[in-house]
Design a protein around this motif. Sequence first.
Motif, short mmCIF file in Angstrom:
data_model
loop_
_atom_site.label_atom_id
_atom_site.label_comp_id
_atom_site.label_asym_id
_atom_site.label_seq_id
_atom_site.Cartn_x
_atom_site.Cartn_y
_atom_site.Cartn_z
N MET A 19 3.60 1.00 -1.45
CA MET A 19 4.15 2.11 -2.23
C MET A 19 3.07 2.75 -3.11
O MET A 19 3.08 3.96 -3.34
CB MET A 19 5.31 1.62 -3.09
CG MET A 19 6.50 1.09 -2.28
SD MET A 19 7.12 2.27 -1.04
CE MET A 19 7.70 3.59 -2.08
N MET A 20 2.14 1.92 -3.59
CA MET A 20 1.03 2.46 -4.37
C MET A 20 0.17 3.39 -3.52
O MET A 20 -0.22 4.47 -3.96
CB MET A 20 0.18 1.31 -4.92
CG MET A 20 -1.00 1.75 -5.77
SD MET A 20 -2.14 0.40 -6.15
CE MET A 20 -1.02 -0.72 -6.99
N VAL A 53 9.06 -1.26 3.23
CA VAL A 53 9.88 -2.45 3.00
C VAL A 53 10.07 -3.23 4.30
O VAL A 53 10.03 -4.47 4.31
CB VAL A 53 11.25 -2.05 2.40
CG1 VAL A 53 12.19 -3.25 2.35
CG2 VAL A 53 11.06 -1.48 1.00
N PHE A 105 5.71 -9.60 0.00
CA PHE A 105 6.37 -8.76 -0.99
C PHE A 105 5.36 -8.07 -1.92
O PHE A 105 5.62 -7.00 -2.45
CB PHE A 105 7.38 -9.59 -1.77
CG PHE A 105 8.48 -10.12 -0.91
CD1 PHE A 105 9.51 -9.30 -0.48
CD2 PHE A 105 8.47 -11.45 -0.49
CE1 PHE A 105 10.52 -9.78 0.33
CE2 PHE A 105 9.48 -11.94 0.33
CZ PHE A 105 10.51 -11.10 0.74
N ASP A 106 4.20 -8.70 -2.11
CA ASP A 106 3.14 -8.01 -2.84
C ASP A 106 2.66 -6.80 -2.04
O ASP A 106 2.30 -5.75 -2.60
CB ASP A 106 1.95 -8.95 -3.08
CG ASP A 106 2.25 -9.99 -4.15
OD1 ASP A 106 3.23 -9.79 -4.90
OD2 ASP A 106 1.53 -10.99 -4.22
N ILE A 148 4.43 -4.86 -0.26
CA ILE A 148 5.35 -3.74 -0.47
C ILE A 148 4.91 -2.91 -1.67
O ILE A 148 4.90 -1.68 -1.62
CB ILE A 148 6.79 -4.25 -0.67
CG1 ILE A 148 7.29 -4.91 0.62
CG2 ILE A 148 7.72 -3.11 -1.08
CD1 ILE A 148 8.67 -5.54 0.48
N VAL A 149 4.52 -3.59 -2.73
CA VAL A 149 4.05 -2.89 -3.93
C VAL A 149 2.78 -2.11 -3.62
O VAL A 149 2.64 -0.93 -4.00
CB VAL A 149 3.79 -3.88 -5.08
CG1 VAL A 149 3.22 -3.15 -6.30
CG2 VAL A 149 5.08 -4.61 -5.44
N TYR A 150 1.85 -2.74 -2.92
CA TYR A 150 0.61 -2.05 -2.55
C TYR A 150 0.89 -0.88 -1.61
O TYR A 150 0.26 0.19 -1.72
CB TYR A 150 -0.37 -3.03 -1.90
CG TYR A 150 -1.04 -3.97 -2.86
CD1 TYR A 150 -1.87 -3.48 -3.86
CD2 TYR A 150 -0.87 -5.34 -2.76
CE1 TYR A 150 -2.49 -4.35 -4.75
CE2 TYR A 150 -1.48 -6.22 -3.64
CZ TYR A 150 -2.30 -5.71 -4.64
OH TYR A 150 -2.92 -6.56 -5.52
#
Length: 318
Positions: A204-205, A188, A197-198, A200-202
């Motif tokens: 965590m993936m 984060v 912000f995309d 962040i998703v990647y």
Amino acid sequence: MRIGLIIRVRSFLIKGKEREMVIVGKLFGKTWLFDTLVEIAGSILTGVAIYNFALPAKFPMTGFSGLALILYRLFDLPIGVMTIVLNIPVAILCYRVLGRRFFLCSVRCMILSSLFVDYIAPMLPQYTGERLVAAICAGVLGGLGYALIYMRNSSTGGADFITMALKAKHPHLPLGRFIMLTDGIVVVLGGIIFRDFDGIVYGMMIALIFAVIADKIMYGANAGKLALIVTDHGEAVTERIDELCGRGTTIIDARGGFRKDHRDVVLCACSGKEMFTITREVKLLDPASFTIILESNEVHGEGFRMLRVAEPHAGDEK
């Protein structure tokens, strides 16, 4: 057979008493050589995951590597060098808790992985395609690399030092939540700094793929199946299992809940391949029996591989 280098050092105490210290160096041992080769392979995979996939896609990564990536993008500081610099205070604090052997192996691996990130990975082409593909490749390669490193009772330092030090001090602490928390904070943080912000998703993936791949490789070797065979011929079943695959068994005296009649419950831990043969032969031996098959995430003991991570060895300093 391990080859050891023994150096005898004579020293004198302040009071004039002589003592002899025997320092056993395993510098040229076969185990040391194999561990180093595996760590090199793991370091190459993690280096490629970070430099050739995560970096060009500008992913925020977890752990100290993620912090080093942030510093690289902000100030153009070398990723590997900054990883070592960030590790120094943590290494000093965690040394006594982790034990000398694990600590030294981790320092060696940390240096190797840092060298590969800064000097070897840049020689390879970077992937500049779809971010989703880059995230999957980074996660898979990184998970493979970390699994190889962990399976040699080593680590790349950083968050690993903190996590394993906490595990040594507080065995019952829910470390999964702690790891998720620290990883999430770093990811984060990277996403906020670069307003991605995309990413962040990647990020965590990638962390999730890391964990899944590493767990499958590390504990898949110890995974197996557990058979609970309810039968009237317990001894015959155990003898047949021993003939088929040489697995040990345990007979538990049980009683039926409805008829209250005596039954034998044969407990047997085996591999997935052996389970099919055992269930088939048990059914032929006792058609009236029934078998309950359970998944075992880990099986330790004779016939199964023992995986040790950050466990103290004899002679380690506490």
